[in-house]
Write an enzyme that holds these catalytic residues in place. Structure first.
Site, PDB file in Angstrom:
ATOM      1  N   TYR A 147       0.577  -1.185   0.010  1.00 16.91           N
ATOM      2  CA  TYR A 147      -0.140  -0.094   0.025  1.00 16.91           C
ATOM      3  C   TYR A 147       0.983   1.072   0.031  1.00 16.91           C
ATOM      4  O   TYR A 147       0.459   2.284   0.485  1.00 16.91           O
ATOM      5  CB  TYR A 147      -1.137   0.182   1.005  1.00 16.91           C
ATOM      6  CG  TYR A 147      -2.198  -0.751   0.924  1.00 16.91           C
ATOM      7  CD1 TYR A 147      -3.381  -0.060   0.290  1.00 16.91           C
ATOM      8  CD2 TYR A 147      -2.225  -2.140   1.378  1.00 16.91           C
ATOM      9  CE1 TYR A 147      -4.368  -0.972   0.103  1.00 16.91           C
ATOM     10  CE2 TYR A 147      -3.544  -2.882   1.075  1.00 16.91           C
ATOM     11  CZ  TYR A 147      -4.428  -2.258   0.568  1.00 16.91           C
ATOM     12  OH  TYR A 147      -5.441  -3.007   0.264  1.00 16.91           O
ATOM     13  N   SER A 148       2.128   1.256  -0.501  1.00 20.10           N
ATOM     14  CA  SER A 148       3.050   2.266  -0.509  1.00 20.10           C
ATOM     15  C   SER A 148       2.494   3.482  -1.689  1.00 20.10           C
ATOM     16  O   SER A 148       2.245   3.276  -2.784  1.00 20.10           O
ATOM     17  CB  SER A 148       4.466   1.961  -1.007  1.00 20.10           C
ATOM     18  OG  SER A 148       5.238   2.704  -1.218  1.00 20.10           O
ATOM     19  N   ASN A 149       2.398   4.670  -0.902  1.00 21.18           N
ATOM     20  CA  ASN A 149       2.183   5.781  -1.695  1.00 21.18           C
ATOM     21  C   ASN A 149       3.487   6.195  -2.683  1.00 21.18           C
ATOM     22  O   ASN A 149       3.333   6.706  -3.714  1.00 21.18           O
ATOM     23  CB  ASN A 149       1.871   7.131  -0.910  1.00 21.18           C
ATOM     24  CG  ASN A 149       0.531   7.017  -0.453  1.00 21.18           C
ATOM     25  OD1 ASN A 149      -0.533   7.264  -1.294  1.00 21.18           O
ATOM     26  ND2 ASN A 149       0.220   6.790   0.809  1.00 21.18           N
TER      27      ASN A 149
END
Length: 289
Positions: free
Chosen positions: A62-64
């Site tokens: 879920y890395s921006n």
């Protein structure tokens, strides 16, 4: 590489504060948002000057940062690959990465610890590949984040920012020192045991009396939360109209309110909160709401 964009500073109405402002870096771009844009702009310029065409980076599912790198690569003529920590999954964030053309390589958590080894193993024979550390941590990122302070047209008694790796914090501290400000920089580590942030900052800029770390607002750790904290987020968004995420920016605003109650900051002092974007990361905790 990137068009210069200056995010606005907006005053928000939040009792009991009289002078609470937000630097709206979340408005810079929907996908290369906030401090991600700040970090990547000079990194991509360096990669271009070194005639690299392939960006290789690292992050969680879920890395921006992964979304931002994928979007930035697509817009500026790079290809991109990411090593994703953990088992293979599908989610909204990785869908965006895929649509922006990023290749995803899922690796177990133990292998993920040695990012340089992963890069060498897969791309040692790729002369076009350019290593970008997790979150964009680099001297170039510090320069980009320091520009937040360069853009300010007034001075503040306090500047607040949430921190995961300390890169943005180091840039802010460098900017405050560059302009010889008396501003206090309050950093809210979002990980449990976040005292290491000071060491990370010191890798890039000399520590000074401007810096204060507040270690008690992690709510259990990165991407951890409590029912009380979720209730706070809902109330905050509904009362201010400002969208915040549970991993970073909501912890910062909770800290601002709590520190005022403790008397660490005063309600009449001029306070600037850095909204570092990353709102897409809320998808990873949507079941909490």
């Amino acid at each position: 590489m990137f068009e210069e964009i200056y995010s606005p500073v907006q005053k928000i109405n939040l009792a009991p504060f009289n002078n609470l402002f937000v630097k709206r870096d979340d408005l810079i771009d929907p996908y290369i948002s906030g401090n991600k844009w700040r970090k990547l702009k000079h990194i991509l310029t360096k990669a271009k000057t070194e005639n690299k065409t392939h960006l290789v980076t690292f992050g969680g599912a879920y890395s921006n940062h992964l979304v931002a790198t994928a979007a930035a690569a697509a817009r500026t003529g790079f290809t991109s690959t990411a090593f994703v920590r953990g088992e293979e999954v599908k989610n909204e964030m990785l869908l965006l990465c895929h649509l922006f053309g990023m290749k995803l390589i899922f690796v177990d958590r133990e292998s993920y610890r040695d990012k340089n080894l992963l890069f060498e193993k897969h791309f040692s024979d790729d002369a076009d590949a350019y290593f970008i550390d997790e979150g964009g941590a680099s001297p170039e990122a510090i320069i980009g984040c320091a520009e937040i302070i360069d853009e300010l047209t007034t001075t503040y008694d306090h500047v607040f920012c949430a921190a995961g790796t300390g890169t943005t914090a180091a840039g802010l501290l460098a900017g405050i020192q560059k302009h010889h400000l008396k501003t206090k920089l309050h950093i809210i580590p979002v990980l449990k045991g976040g005292s290491f942030i000071a060491d990370e900052i010191a890798n890039y800029v000399a520590l000074s009396q401007h810096l204060q770390l507040h270690l008690d607002y992690h709510f259990g750790g990165y991407a951890k939360t409590t029912d009380k904290f979720i209730s706070f987020i809902k109330d905050f968004i509904a009362s201010t109209g400002l969208l915040v995420d549970p991993v970073y920016t909501a912890k910062m605003f909770f800290a601002i309110i709590d520190l005022q109650k403790q008397g660490v900051i005063k309600k009449e002092e001029k306070i600037l909160a850095i909204h570092t974007g990353g709102l897409l990361g809320m998808f990873g905790m949507k079941d909490k709401f």
